[in-house]
Design a protein around this motif. Structure first.
Motif, PDB file in Angstrom:
ATOM      1  N   LYS A  80       6.060  11.220 -13.641  1.00  0.00           N
ATOM      2  CA  LYS A  80       7.019  11.159 -14.602  1.00  0.00           C
ATOM      3  C   LYS A  80       7.891  10.118 -14.210  1.00  0.00           C
ATOM      4  O   LYS A  80       8.282   8.956 -15.012  1.00  0.00           O
ATOM      5  CB  LYS A  80       7.817  12.392 -14.684  1.00  0.00           C
ATOM      6  CG  LYS A  80       7.304  13.541 -15.624  1.00  0.00           C
ATOM      7  CD  LYS A  80       8.202  14.422 -16.100  1.00  0.00           C
ATOM      8  CE  LYS A  80       8.438  15.701 -15.306  1.00  0.00           C
ATOM      9  NZ  LYS A  80       9.130  16.835 -15.557  1.00  0.00           N
ATOM     10  N   VAL A 115       6.424   6.583 -15.124  1.00  0.00           N
ATOM     11  CA  VAL A 115       6.456   6.423 -16.362  1.00  0.00           C
ATOM     12  C   VAL A 115       7.897   5.844 -16.920  1.00  0.00           C
ATOM     13  O   VAL A 115       8.336   4.694 -17.290  1.00  0.00           O
ATOM     14  CB  VAL A 115       6.208   7.368 -17.460  1.00  0.00           C
ATOM     15  CG1 VAL A 115       6.386   7.264 -18.942  1.00  0.00           C
ATOM     16  CG2 VAL A 115       4.533   7.784 -17.100  1.00  0.00           C
ATOM     17  N   GLU A 116       9.062   6.498 -16.174  1.00  0.00           N
ATOM     18  CA  GLU A 116      10.515   6.228 -16.644  1.00  0.00           C
ATOM     19  C   GLU A 116      10.685   4.980 -16.158  1.00  0.00           C
ATOM     20  O   GLU A 116      11.481   4.224 -16.615  1.00  0.00           O
ATOM     21  CB  GLU A 116      11.334   7.195 -16.023  1.00  0.00           C
ATOM     22  CG  GLU A 116      11.209   8.757 -17.084  1.00  0.00           C
ATOM     23  CD  GLU A 116      11.787   9.985 -16.558  1.00  0.00           C
ATOM     24  OE1 GLU A 116      12.143  10.863 -17.200  1.00  0.00           O
ATOM     25  OE2 GLU A 116      11.898  10.066 -15.059  1.00  0.00           O
ATOM     26  N   GLU A 146       8.927   2.268 -18.034  1.00  0.00           N
ATOM     27  CA  GLU A 146       9.529   2.093 -19.509  1.00  0.00           C
ATOM     28  C   GLU A 146      10.905   1.526 -19.527  1.00  0.00           C
ATOM     29  O   GLU A 146      11.140   0.741 -20.418  1.00  0.00           O
ATOM     30  CB  GLU A 146       9.560   3.454 -19.996  1.00  0.00           C
ATOM     31  CG  GLU A 146       8.014   3.800 -20.489  1.00  0.00           C
ATOM     32  CD  GLU A 146       8.058   5.161 -21.513  1.00  0.00           C
ATOM     33  OE1 GLU A 146       8.891   6.108 -21.458  1.00  0.00           O
ATOM     34  OE2 GLU A 146       7.044   5.559 -21.922  1.00  0.00           O
ATOM     35  N   TYR A 147      11.713   1.691 -18.478  1.00  0.00           N
ATOM     36  CA  TYR A 147      12.932   1.053 -18.385  1.00  0.00           C
ATOM     37  C   TYR A 147      12.862  -0.481 -18.222  1.00  0.00           C
ATOM     38  O   TYR A 147      13.425  -1.169 -18.719  1.00  0.00           O
ATOM     39  CB  TYR A 147      13.633   1.687 -16.870  1.00  0.00           C
ATOM     40  CG  TYR A 147      14.845   0.744 -16.600  1.00  0.00           C
ATOM     41  CD1 TYR A 147      16.096   0.690 -17.058  1.00  0.00           C
ATOM     42  CD2 TYR A 147      14.829  -0.202 -15.507  1.00  0.00           C
ATOM     43  CE1 TYR A 147      17.232   0.101 -16.990  1.00  0.00           C
ATOM     44  CE2 TYR A 147      15.963  -1.101 -15.262  1.00  0.00           C
ATOM     45  CZ  TYR A 147      17.106  -0.783 -15.948  1.00  0.00           C
ATOM     46  OH  TYR A 147      18.012  -1.730 -15.661  1.00  0.00           O
ATOM     47  N   PHE A 182       2.170  17.126 -15.660  1.00  0.00           N
ATOM     48  CA  PHE A 182       2.313  15.892 -16.081  1.00  0.00           C
ATOM     49  C   PHE A 182       1.633  15.475 -17.520  1.00  0.00           C
ATOM     50  O   PHE A 182       2.180  14.677 -18.069  1.00  0.00           O
ATOM     51  CB  PHE A 182       1.840  14.740 -15.158  1.00  0.00           C
ATOM     52  CG  PHE A 182       1.995  13.125 -15.637  1.00  0.00           C
ATOM     53  CD1 PHE A 182       3.359  12.869 -15.656  1.00  0.00           C
ATOM     54  CD2 PHE A 182       0.944  12.771 -15.925  1.00  0.00           C
ATOM     55  CE1 PHE A 182       3.228  11.339 -16.134  1.00  0.00           C
ATOM     56  CE2 PHE A 182       1.063  11.241 -16.137  1.00  0.00           C
ATOM     57  CZ  PHE A 182       2.110  10.706 -16.712  1.00  0.00           C
ATOM     58  N   TRP A 195       3.893  16.879 -20.276  1.00  0.00           N
ATOM     59  CA  TRP A 195       4.808  16.218 -20.393  1.00  0.00           C
ATOM     60  C   TRP A 195       4.670  14.880 -21.021  1.00  0.00           C
ATOM     61  O   TRP A 195       5.541  14.529 -22.092  1.00  0.00           O
ATOM     62  CB  TRP A 195       5.677  15.822 -19.233  1.00  0.00           C
ATOM     63  CG  TRP A 195       6.768  15.026 -19.225  1.00  0.00           C
ATOM     64  CD1 TRP A 195       8.002  15.557 -19.628  1.00  0.00           C
ATOM     65  CD2 TRP A 195       6.782  13.598 -18.968  1.00  0.00           C
ATOM     66  NE1 TRP A 195       8.968  14.230 -19.376  1.00  0.00           N
ATOM     67  CE2 TRP A 195       8.149  13.261 -19.146  1.00  0.00           C
ATOM     68  CE3 TRP A 195       5.921  12.575 -18.518  1.00  0.00           C
ATOM     69  CZ2 TRP A 195       8.570  11.895 -19.037  1.00  0.00           C
ATOM     70  CZ3 TRP A 195       6.412  11.164 -18.535  1.00  0.00           C
ATOM     71  CH2 TRP A 195       7.794  10.989 -18.781  1.00  0.00           C
ATOM     72  N   MET A 196       3.594  14.044 -20.955  1.00  0.00           N
ATOM     73  CA  MET A 196       3.250  13.036 -21.195  1.00  0.00           C
ATOM     74  C   MET A 196       3.021  12.901 -22.680  1.00  0.00           C
ATOM     75  O   MET A 196       3.297  12.304 -23.664  1.00  0.00           O
ATOM     76  CB  MET A 196       2.147  12.435 -20.573  1.00  0.00           C
ATOM     77  CG  MET A 196       1.861  10.867 -20.701  1.00  0.00           C
ATOM     78  SD  MET A 196       3.280   9.893 -19.987  1.00  0.00           S
ATOM     79  CE  MET A 196       2.939   8.111 -20.543  1.00  0.00           C
ATOM     80  N   LYS A 253       7.803   5.733 -25.522  1.00  0.00           N
ATOM     81  CA  LYS A 253       8.304   4.220 -25.975  1.00  0.00           C
ATOM     82  C   LYS A 253       7.101   3.587 -26.506  1.00  0.00           C
ATOM     83  O   LYS A 253       6.103   3.423 -25.550  1.00  0.00           O
ATOM     84  CB  LYS A 253       8.884   3.618 -24.652  1.00  0.00           C
ATOM     85  CG  LYS A 253       9.538   2.393 -24.643  1.00  0.00           C
ATOM     86  CD  LYS A 253      10.280   2.058 -23.671  1.00  0.00           C
ATOM     87  CE  LYS A 253      11.213   0.828 -23.945  1.00  0.00           C
ATOM     88  NZ  LYS A 253      12.244   0.414 -22.964  1.00  0.00           N
TER      89      LYS A 253
END
Lengths: 257, 472
Positions: free
Chosen positions: A31, A34-35, A38-39, B451, B454-455, B462
């Motif tokens: 997670k 991904v964050e 994406e940031y 995960f 969640w994904m 985004k």
């Protein structure tokens, strides 16, 4: 060991290889990856058919089984996009291991093609996207365990560069930093006593430096060291570098918690 | 899960032996680092040059061996070829018999350990004295070397003092200076009585037939000063093409082995004594030993023949540091031995477990003066064992895992099913690899598929073009 010249800069649309360990145990690391991506403005694709890079069987000496998994992985990650991986070990498998076990195979070109698009997370951030300083805030003293599979690659340096640039963060050195922690994948179960001895040495060295957090780019090492720490009732927080980068962004109010 | 022999050795090793090996290895690794990085901005460049020289040499032995033989003969050296250890030992014995020689002084040589020359000669009534201090102690203790450069890395000075007392070399005294002095006094007598001096060779130049020997104790010079016959036993891979290559090798060998710029003695030997020299051997023999090296050359592990026997790989190896050299059951321990021993063995299967004794951390490759890709070779030998159907204990089977990991449906089912682990007592989970792990350390909570959920389900992905997400 790993020395790859890549086309740069790569695009910002990427495929994420979450790794089997994150798929099974460490969802928050995936997670965070991904964050963080994406940031940075990346579009993250998660190919749903992904399983594992094939390294357990490769290291275990069963290359036929490993190649079966690698062929599947090559198929799942088809395309043009860079493949970003929150693990130095899985990245080394794609960059070097697969090439070695496919030396005599007719489909070695497809395997080499995937290798040419594979990036360890911090390598991608620094050398792929050209980010040299990490924003946000993280008040902590951290010990960085440079996992062995990043030897000969730039991932150790890119990780340290990002950690050192975070406001509030101090990276503390510790003794025997170049020594293996004793994980080694299947090694940790086929040589349990040797692996344990190596792990205890690493933990003693790290704890002597009194960090708040032990971090690494590899959850394999941290799972092994963490398992030993917990079994012996010691206190040592373990956090993947992707989580540190994400938490720094959150602490700085740059992304939502 | 049954345990690998080396791991069992680690479980049972005497703590004082493990400590001695660990401390000596750490010191040696540090000295090597300081010596190389103190003198060279980028030692890796020299390591790569040395590696290329040795790789070129072993791939062109068909050219360099005849060239070396021709030069050696022109220098007055008698050249012999031995296909195995038995033949090499027999050649030594025959030379001695023809000279009516009975006493040998010997300097340290790993090939003679490989052929067990000392025992061979003693069984045939010859006296064979090891003159390297470490090897001498191994000999009087009827022990084996546990390291290729520091044969008694596993002993401490108290052990040595007790051995000297037992051998009648004086009352118990563990002062290293006293020990050394006593050994010197004893060995000097042996040199003067000996008929033959036996040495190995660190390198032989194909260009000149010049042989190179390095020692710190000067014992090889003593071996060759009073004796009439010099016999050198040399592995066929010890060649370098030209004399100038020796400079590259010499700059790396002592720094890598002991952290010295050069060893105390560096001898260039170009044949028996000349008319102008007052003493030295009147006759010199050089035995080139194959002992399966040509088979290694044919294999996909030929890079191991670059090795110049510095021991840096074992010093830095975390497994060697835990296990000590004896755990490897062979003349060559550590990462070098884990590759070379199974290849030199008469039956590969007898040592097929050794290549598995590595976490593949790569430290051995990083310190190797000739840049041998040791982890790659270990991996090739693991695959070789599997392909040849050789079973070794402690290796988890991978067939079922590979099927799961190439079928996403099965993989995802397993990710969900793994949660079951959290509901059973850990000690009852019937998976050997799991038990091997759990015996030593805790396992994190199973979060299989979390995960993925969640994904797939997060509210605001985004620009994510993944199918499940884009439907929202």
């Amino acid at each position: 060991m790993v020395n790859l010249k890549r086309k740069s800069p790569p695009g910002k649309k990427i495929q994420l290889m979450a790794t089997c360990l994150c798929d099974a145990f460490f969802d928050d690391v995936a997670k965070a990856t991904v964050e963080v991506l994406e940031y940075l403005g990346c579009e993250v694709i998660f190919p749903d058919g992904q399983t594992c890079c094939g390294q357990p069987a490769f290291n275990g000496g069963d290359w036929a089984s490993s190649r079966k998994v690698v062929r599947h992985t090559v198929e799942v990650f088809r395309g043009e996009e860079p493949v970003v991986i929150p693990s130095g070990s899985c990245t080394a498998m794609l960059l070097h291991g697969t090439v070695l076990e496919f030396e005599k195979e007719t489909d070695r070109k497809q395997v080499a093609e995937l290798a040419s698009r594979s990036w360890e997370l911090t390598d991608y951030i620094v050398n792929g996207l050209g980010i040299n300083e990490w924003p946000g805030k993280f008040d902590a003293k951290v010990a960085f365990h440079r996992s062995c599979h990043t030897r000969g690659s730039c991932s150790g340096e890119t990780s340290l560069q990002l950690l050192n640039s975070i406001d509030g963060m101090t990276v503390v050195p510790f003794g025997g930093g170049e020594q293996c922690c004793g994980f080694g994948g299947t090694f940790s179960v086929s040589f349990p006593n040797t692996s344990e001895g190596m792990g205890k040495l690493k933990i003693a060295n790290v704890m002597e430096a009194q960090p708040d957090i032990l971090t690494s780019g590899d959850m394999g090492c941290l799972m092994h060291l963490g398992g030993l720490v917990d079994r012996h009732n010691k206190e040592l927080q373990r956090v993947h570098i992707a989580q540190i980068l994400r938490d720094a962004l959150q602490n700085g109010g740059l992304i939502e918690k | 899960m049954s345990v690998q022999p080396i791991d069992r050795y680690v479980e049972r090793i005497a703590p004082d032996v493990q400590t001695a090996v660990m401390e000596n290895s750490i010191t040696a690794t540090q000295k090597r680092h300081d010596a190389l990085f103190g003198d060279y901005e980028d030692p890796d460049k020299i390591r790569r040059i040395a590696g290329a020289i040795k790789q070129h040499t072993v791939e062109h032995l068909d050219r360099y061996l005849p060239q070396a033989e021709e030069k050696l003969k022109a220098n007055g050296v008698k050249v012999h070829w031995a296909s195995d250890g038995e033949e090499a030992n027999r050649i030594v014995f025959e030379i001695m018999r023809s000279k009516k020689a009975t006493k040998v002084v010997k300097s340290k040589s790993m090939v003679s350990e490989e052929t067990e020359l000392g025992h061979y000669l003693e069984e045939r009534g010859m006296e064979c004295v090891e003159t390297d201090l470490g090897e001498y102690i191994v000999q009087i203790d009827n022990d084996h070397p546990s390291h290729i450069v520091k044969p008694i890395i596993h002993k401490n000075r108290q052990d040595v003092a007790r051995s000297f007392e037992r051998e009648g070399l004086g009352e118990y005294n563990d002062d290293p200076e006293v020990i050394t002095h006593r050994a010197r006094k004893h060995l000097r007598g042996k040199y003067m009585e000996a008929d033959v001096g036996i040495t190995g060779a660190n390198f032989v130049s194909a260009e000149s037939g010049r042989m190179l020997l390095i020692t710190n104790e000067g014992n090889s010079r003593f071996c060759l000063a009073p004796t009439k016959v010099h016999i050198a036993m040399v592995g066929i891979e010890k060649l370098v093409p030209k004399d100038r290559d020796l400079s590259v090798m010499l700059n790396l060998l002592a720094r890598s082995a002991t952290g010295q710029r050069l060893t105390v003695y560096t001898e260039f030997i170009s044949g028996p004594k000349s008319a102008a020299q007052p003493d030295g051997p009147e006759e010199m023999h050089l035995i080139f030993l194959d002992n399966r090296r040509t088979q290694v050359l044919e294999s996909d592990c030929r890079e191991i023949l670059r090795c110049i026997r510095c021991g840096a790989c074992m010093n830095v190896c975390p497994v060697y540091r835990q296990a000590s050299g004896f755990a490897y059951r062979s003349v060559y321990p550590g990462p070098l031995g884990a590759v070379l021993s199974p290849l030199l063995a008469s039956k590969f299967a007898d040592y097929a477990d050794l290549p598995k004794a590595s976490s593949l951390c790569g430290a051995c490759n990083e310190v190797c003066p000739v840049d041998i890709p040791i982890p790659d070779l270990l991996l090739r030998l693991r695959d070789k064992a599997k392909v040849e159907g050789i079973k070794s204990p402690g290796t988890p089977p991978m067939g079922m895992w590979a099927t799961m990991a190439s079928k996403p449906v099965l993989w995802k089912t397993a990710l969900s099913a793994g949660k079951m682990m959290d509901f059973f007592p850990k000690s009852m989970i019937p998976v050997p690899a799991f038990q091997a792990w759990y015996k030593k350390k805790d396992l994190p909570e199973w979060h299989g598929k979390r995960f993925r959920s969640w994904m797939a389900n997060r509210p605001n992905p985004k620009k994510n073009d993944q199918p499940e997400a884009s439907e929202k």
